[in-house]
Design an enzyme around this catalytic site. Structure first.
Site, PDB file in Angstrom:
ATOM      1  N   GLU A  50     -25.563  43.682-112.785  1.00 62.30           N
ATOM      2  CA  GLU A  50     -24.774  42.868-113.973  1.00 62.30           C
ATOM      3  C   GLU A  50     -25.651  42.359-114.899  1.00 62.30           C
ATOM      4  OE1 GLU A  50     -21.025  41.916-113.475  1.00 62.30           O
ATOM      5  OE2 GLU A  50     -20.177  43.637-111.889  1.00 62.30           O
TER       6      GLU A  50
ATOM      7  N   GLU B 149     -19.577  41.332-105.631  1.00 60.23           N
ATOM      8  CA  GLU B 149     -19.205  39.517-106.427  1.00 60.23           C
ATOM      9  C   GLU B 149     -17.893  39.292-104.901  1.00 60.23           C
ATOM     10  OE1 GLU B 149     -18.431  38.083-109.676  1.00 60.23           O
ATOM     11  OE2 GLU B 149     -20.637  39.231-110.744  1.00 60.23           O
TER      12      GLU B 149
HETATM   13  C1  FCB Z   1     -18.085  39.775-113.019  1.00 53.88           C
HETATM   14  C2  FCB Z   1     -17.711  40.822-112.465  1.00 53.88           C
HETATM   15  C3  FCB Z   1     -17.626  41.550-113.482  1.00 53.88           C
HETATM   16  C4  FCB Z   1     -16.949  40.886-115.013  1.00 53.88           C
HETATM   17  C5  FCB Z   1     -18.441  40.229-115.200  1.00 53.88           C
HETATM   18  C6  FCB Z   1     -18.176  39.996-116.257  1.00 53.88           C
HETATM   19  O1  FCB Z   1     -17.957  38.697-112.728  1.00 53.88           O
HETATM   20  O2  FCB Z   1     -17.843  42.085-111.057  1.00 53.88           O
HETATM   21  O3  FCB Z   1     -16.155  42.744-113.941  1.00 53.88           O
HETATM   22  O4  FCB Z   1     -16.032  40.618-114.847  1.00 53.88           O
HETATM   23  O5  FCB Z   1     -18.640  39.208-114.677  1.00 53.88           O
END
Ligand code: FCB
Length: 455
Positions: free
Chosen positions: A359, A165
């Site tokens: 994620e 990110e």
């Molecule tokens: C993302 C991050 C991860 C975690 C999630 C909830 O932005 O990459 O580390 O904190 O959110």
């Protein structure tokens, strides 16, 4: 829910070093920007820090055994640069490399593919002291560090992910004050954007120079999918998504990005050769997806005024409107259709690269229940519902032609949720922070059965 994903679809979970490891002063690790930030009064919720986190530096065997019970195909974890390169002198720390080697080898013993993130926000503080991501020297330092890791682990890592990110690592960290180092520079964050793009390409080159094409290469982004006013969506798309993806995947910044940042950024930090360096072939693009935003063009006074913690520089003429519920414990709306739309849109724009959801998950107010026989449980039906609906959306995208190869649930464990400290629980495993006891939540058991029922 029936699991109709293909047999070779990769199911996994994810974590990140600073969120789980703790042991911040052990075995030669140097401080990172997150140590400094979390120890700054008022910077994180309740002053929480990652000093202990889930103590996974010591409990890694137990955590990897959980993965084995879960039956995942792959585990996405990050390597802490502060453990590998703890000083500016460029000499690697053997103890740091040993730690990650044990993890990789144990994963392989379990038949789980190691998916390594090289940079998940824990920049060594000494690099920050020299300008951090505002200084292009940092990009080269990341390239050197990647080569060190590749030399030790290159023959065993399935997928290398350069950055996690970069949107957060630049805009939220240098533009705003929400994440480390929290400088709040507004448009002063654009050099960080560029140097992250450069670092991505330098890391890919460094690892590929050692490993060749035996591993896969990737980068992973949150690609905010926005609903609402078309102008506002377009503008945010340029700043939040294309500012990274176009240089990395196409070797150029969009002209429109230069146009909308005219007067606030002259982009003179782009040096000859940078875009060629940033633009390296990769195999996978990691998509993070949690929720959607609703935006509109604002009639408030415009840039360079800072409007809030989550504001992107150059996007401060955009209003973030309340979203329709239901919302998670983070206040993020639940919108599985947004995942489908994001996958379709990203594939449509960058058809040359396969996608993987690196994620997705949900923060809930989990309650630990002690049963009569003394066993413990967490009945997180909301999280199961969230995951079922998002898996279904991903499957629809796959059926509709998106080359989607995997899905990593965030997260294996409850952990240090950055600004929110320990107040938000994303894990499918509950962590009692007083005792560090791990309890499989119902969502863990659901995911285990879901993976096992594939095909
Ligand atoms: C993302 C991050 C991860 C975690 C999630 C909830 O932005 O990459 O580390 O904190 O959110």
């Amino acid at each position: 829910m029936e699991n109709t994903f293909p047999k070779d679809f990769v199911f996994g979970t994810a974590t990140a070093a600073y969120q789980i490891e703790g042991a911040v002063n052990e075995d030669g690790r140097c401080p990172s920007i997150w140590d400094t930030f979390s120890h700054t009064p008022g910077a994180t919720f309740a002053g929480d820090t990652g000093d202990v986190a889930t103590d996974s530096y010591h409990r890694w065997r137990e955590d990897l055994a959980l993965l084995n019970d879960l039956g995942v195909d792959a585990y996405r974890f990050s390597i802490a640069m502060p453990r590998i390169m703890p000083t500016p002198n460029g000499i690697p720390n053997a103890k740091g490399l040993d730690f990650y080697e044990r993890i990789v080898d144990t994963l392989l013993e379990y038949g789980i593919k190691p998916v390594v993130t090289l940079y998940h926000w824990d920049l060594p503080q000494y690099l920050e002291d020299a300008g951090g991501w505002l200084n292009r020297v940092t990009s080269y330092a990341l390239g050197d560090y990647a080569a060190v890791v590749a030399k030790r682990l290159g023959d065993r890592v399935d997928t290398w992910t350069t950055l996690n990110e970069p949107w957060c690592a630049s805009y939220l960290s240098y533009g705003a004050k929400e994440q480390a180092p929290g400088l709040g520079l507004g448009p002063g964050a654009f050099p960080a954007v560029h140097h992250l793009n450069l670092a991505h390409g330098l890391m890919v080159q460094a690892v590929r120079g050692i490993v060749g094409d035996k591993s896969k290469y990737s980068v992973t982004l949150n690609m905010p999918f926005n609903r609402g006013d078309a102008d506002a969506c377009h503008r945010l798309d340029l700043i939040a998504n294309r500012a990274f993806l176009d240089p990395m995947l196409r070797g150029r910044y969009p002209d429109e990005l230069f146009a909308i940042t005219k007067g606030i950024c002259d982009w003179s930090f782009i040096q000859p050769g940078d875009l060629e360096n940033a633009h390296q072939p990769i195999d996978l693009l990691g998509v993070h997806y949690y929720s959607t935003n609703r935006v509109a063009m604002s009639d408030r006074p415009q840039f360079p005024q800072e409007t809030g913690p989550s504001t992107c520089p150059g996007a401060s003429d955009i209003d973030w409107l309340p979203t329709d519920g239901p919302h998670t414990d983070m206040g993020w709306n639940i919108d599985p259709q947004g995942l489908y739309d994001t996958l379709m849109r990203v594939h449509d724009r960058y058809p040359e690269v396969d996608l993987v959801i690196t994620e997705n998950g949900m923060a809930c107010r989990d309650q630990l229940v002690v049963n009569e026989d003394g066993t413990k449980a967490v009945h997180d039906a909301d999280r199961i519902d969230y995951l079922e609906r998002h898996f279904a959306a991903a499957k629809r995208a796959l059926d509709d032609g998106v080359p989607l190869s995997g899905y990593f649930v965030w997260s294996l464990l409850d952990n240090f949720e950055w600004y929110f400290g320990y107040a938000k629980r994303f894990g499918i495993t509950y962590v009692d922070y007083a005792t560090q006891e791990r309890t499989k939540k119902d969502s863990f058991l659901w995911y285990r059965d879901f993976i096992a029922s594939r095909g």
